[in-house]
Design an enzyme around this catalytic site. Structure first.
Site, short mmCIF file in Angstrom:
data_model
loop_
_atom_site.label_atom_id
_atom_site.label_comp_id
_atom_site.label_asym_id
_atom_site.label_seq_id
_atom_site.Cartn_x
_atom_site.Cartn_y
_atom_site.Cartn_z
N CYS A 182 0.78 -1.23 0.00
CA CYS A 182 0.00 0.00 0.00
C CYS A 182 0.82 1.29 0.00
CB CYS A 182 -0.96 -0.01 1.18
SG CYS A 182 -0.29 -0.74 2.68
N HIS A 211 -1.05 7.30 4.72
CA HIS A 211 -0.05 6.22 4.65
C HIS A 211 1.28 6.62 4.06
CE1 HIS A 211 -0.19 1.56 4.93
NE2 HIS A 211 -0.09 2.13 6.11
#
Length: 517
Positions: A73, A136
Site C-alpha cells: 500500500c 499512509h
C-alpha cells in the site's frame, strides 16, 4: 478552463482546461483501496454484487491491463501522488534484499520534502484538494498531507489496525485537517467480532460535502477518496453486513460500490458529469493471506498482495468521463497507477516537473483517441527489480513469495496456487536466464517459455534493452523505510490536548525496521 478531478483508490480530480480543442470543466474523483482484479462483476466476479461500478465501466472505459507501482500500500500510494516509482521517491527499504516495507506507526520516515505531490502542483491551476481516508505516507508532523499540497483531510495516517492498549502501542488517530478528532476503536469504533463500522459512510459524506462546497464556490477540485474497508480487519456498516454471498469482504465491497454510485449520482445532480473525470482503481492486489473470510479475488492471476506476480499488482481500473470518453470501451493500454499523476496534470493544463524522471504516462490519448503507447511495466519489491512486462511478455529476474519459515507458520501469499519453480519460498535469481511468460496465453504465469525457443530469445532481446535503459538512468531516492522507533508512534498527535487524548511516549530508541518478506 476548469478541470475537476475526483479520485477514487478508490477515485480522483477537478478544474476547466482545453483538451483536443474543447473546453473541459473536468472534475475527477480518484479512489484507492485494497481490492483484487477479480472483485468486480465487470471483471467476471460471479456474484455480480457491484452494479454501480459495473455501470461506471459500461458508461466509461475499462483497463484490463492496469498496474499498481508496488505490491504493497504505502509505496503504491507514494507512486500515485508523485508519478514516480517507489525506488525513485524513497518508499522502499535497504534493510534486506527484495523486502516489502510500508509505514506502520513506528516508522521514522515518510514522503520526502523534495517530492512534488499532485495536489501541490494542481494548486498552480487553482484547484482545491481533499484526501478522505488513509494517507499512509508518514504520520510525523513533517509528513502531514496538508504540508504536501492538500487543503483538507479527513482520515487516518495509518491502517486501522488495533485495538491497542494505549500503553505498549497507541490506537491510530483520525484527523480532520491539522488535528486529530479521535482514535480508531474509541471515538471511531470497529467491532472486530461482527465487522461493524460506520467509517465508509463517514468517508462518503466527507466526499459528497466537499464536492458540493466546491461546486457552490465554482472552484476546480481534486478529491482523493482513499478508503480502506476491504483491508483486514474488513468492516462494513450495519445495513450492508450479511448482505453478500461473499461474506464480510463482500459486504465491504458492496458498500464501496454503493458509495461510488452515490458519488456519481451527485455529479449527475450537480450537472457536471461532462466536466468531471473519475478513475477507480486499487493500490495492490487482493490479500489472499486474508482469504477466504477477509480477502478478495485476483481473478485468473497468480498469488496476491506482497508478491510481484500478476495477482499482486494487476488492478481493476475504470475511467469515467461522460461525453468525453466513449462509453463501453476497453483499452488494452498497459497502464500504471503513476499515470494518474501525469494524466491529471494534463487535464489541468499543467506540465509535469521537468527536473526529475516521471514514470507516469498521459492516458488521454488512449482514453480519447484509442491511441496506444508502448511502455514497460516494472515490478519492484523493495530495492529489487523483480520483473518487467513489455507487450504481452513478462520476464521474472527474481521469484519469491515468502520464506519457508513463514509459510510453515501458515502465512501463504498464494493459497492453492503452488507453481513449481515459480512460487518459490527462497529468493531465486533468474537474471541471466529470466523466466518469461506470455500473459495473453498464460495470464496465470504457470508455463514459462522454453529457453531454446525463438519466441523466448526474441522476447528476451526486447526486455533486456528496456531494463538496461532503465537501470542506466536510475537514481534511487534516499530510502525512507529503514528506521523504526517506538517513540515516534501516535502518542500525542496535534489536537490531543483538546480531547484529553495525549499519551506519554517511551524513550527514543531508533533501530532498523524488520521486514520479514
Amino acid at each position: 478552463p476548469v478541470v475537476r478531478y475526483l479520485g477514487y483508490q478508490r477515485a480522483c480530480f477537478s478544474n476547466p482546461v482545453s483538451v483536443l480543442g474543447k473546453e473541459v470543466h473536468s472534475t475527477s474523483p480518484c479512489s484507492l483501496l485494497q481490492m483484487g482484479w477479480g472483485d468486480l462483476g465487470v471483471y467476471g466476479e460471479p456474484s455480480r454484487e457491484t452494479p454501480n461500478l459495473d455501470r461506471m465501466a459500461a458508461e466509461g472505459m475499462l483497463f484490463p491491463n492496469f498496474y499498481s507501482a508496488n505490491p504493497l500500500c504505502s509505496p503504491s500510494r507514494a507512486a500515485l501522488l508523485t508519478g514516480r516509482l517507489p525506488i525513485r521517491n524513497g518508499f522502499y527499504t535497504t534493510n534486506g534484499h527484495a523486502r516489502n516495507a510500508y509505514t506502520p506507526q513506528e516508522i521514522v520516515g515518510g514522503i520526502p520534502d523534495g517530492e512534488h505531490l499532485l495536489p501541490e502542483l494542481l494548486k498552480g491551476a487553482g484547484y482545491a484538494s481533499k484526501i478522505v481516508g488513509k494517507w499512509h505516507l508518514g504520520h510525523r508532523p513533517q509528513f502531514h498531507p496538508l504540508k504536501h499540497g492538500f487543503d483538507e483531510w479527513f482520515g487516518s495516517p495509518n491502517c486501522h489496525f488495533g485495538p491497542y492498549d494505549n500503553r505498549a502501542r497507541p490506537n491510530i488517530p483520525v484527523y480532520r485537517d491539522w488535528e486529530m478528532v479521535g482514535r480508531y476503536y474509541e471515538e471511531f469504533p470497529i467491532n472486530l467480532r461482527t465487522g461493524e463500522a460506520n467509517l465508509t459512510q463517514v468517508y462518503l459524506q466527507e466526499a459528497l460535502d466537499f464536492m458540493k462546497r466546491q461546486q457552490v464556490a465554482q472552484r476546480p477540485f481534486f478529491l482523493y477518496w482513499a478508503i480502506d474497508a476491504t483491508h483486514a480487519p474488513v468492516y462494513a456498516s450495519r445495513p450492508f453486513l450479511g448482505t453478500s454471498r461473499r461474506g464480510r469482504y463482500g459486504d465491504a465491497v458492496r458498500e464501496i460500490d454503493d458509495s461510488v454510485g452515490k458519488i456519481l449520482s451527485l455529479l449527475r445532480d450537480l450537472r457536471i458529469t461532462e466536466n468531471t473525470f473519475v478513475f477507480f482503481t486499487s493500490d495492490n492486489g487482493a490479500a489472499l493471506i486474508s482469504a477466504p473470510k477477509q480477502g478478495g479475488s485476483n481473478g485468473p492471476f497468480l498469488c496476491g498482495k506482497q508478491t510481484t506476480f500478476e495477482g499482486g499488482m494487476r488492478e481493476p481500473a475504470i475511467a469515467w468521463w461522460p461525453g468525453r470518453i466513449p462509453a463501453g470501451q476497453v483499452s488494452h493500454q498497459l497502464g500504471s497507477i503513476m499515470d494518474l499523476f501525469t494524466t491529471s496534470l494534463a487535464l489541468a493544463g499543467l506540465a509535469p516537473p521537468s527536473d526529475r524522471v516521471i514514470d507516469g504516462l498521459d492516458l488521454l490519448p488512449a482514453m480519447l483517441r484509442g491511441q496506444l503507447t508502448d511502455r514497460p511495466i516494472f515490478y519492484y519489491r523493495g530495492n529489487t527489480l523483480m520483473a518487467v512486462t513489455l507487450g504481452q511478455y513478462k520476464a521474472h529476474f527474481w521469484t519469491w513469495t515468502n520464506s519457508w519459515e513463514e509459510y510453515r507458520q501458515g502465512i501463504d501469499f498464494c493459497p492453492g496456487q503452488n507453481v513449481s519453480g515459480v512460487t518459490t519460498h527462497t529468493q531465486e535469481e533468474h537474471t541471466k536466464l529470466p523466466l518469461i511468460f506470455h500473459l495473453g496465453r498464460d495470464p496465470g504465469e504457470r508455463y514459462p517459455l522454453s529457453f531454446a525457443s525463438t519466441e523466448y530469445l526474441d522476447a528476451l532481446r526486447g526486455v533486456t534493452l528496456v531494463v538496461q535503459q532503465h537501470q542506466k538512468t536510475l537514481v534511487p531516492g534516499q530510502p525512507q523505510l529503514n528506521v523504526c522507533n517506538q517513540a515516534v508512534m501516535n502518542w500525542a498527535p496535534p489536537g490531543c490536548e483538546k480531547l484529553g487524548k495525549c499519551l506519554t511516549p517511551p524513550e527514543s530508541i531508533p533501530e532498523k525496521c524488520s521486514w520479514p518478506h
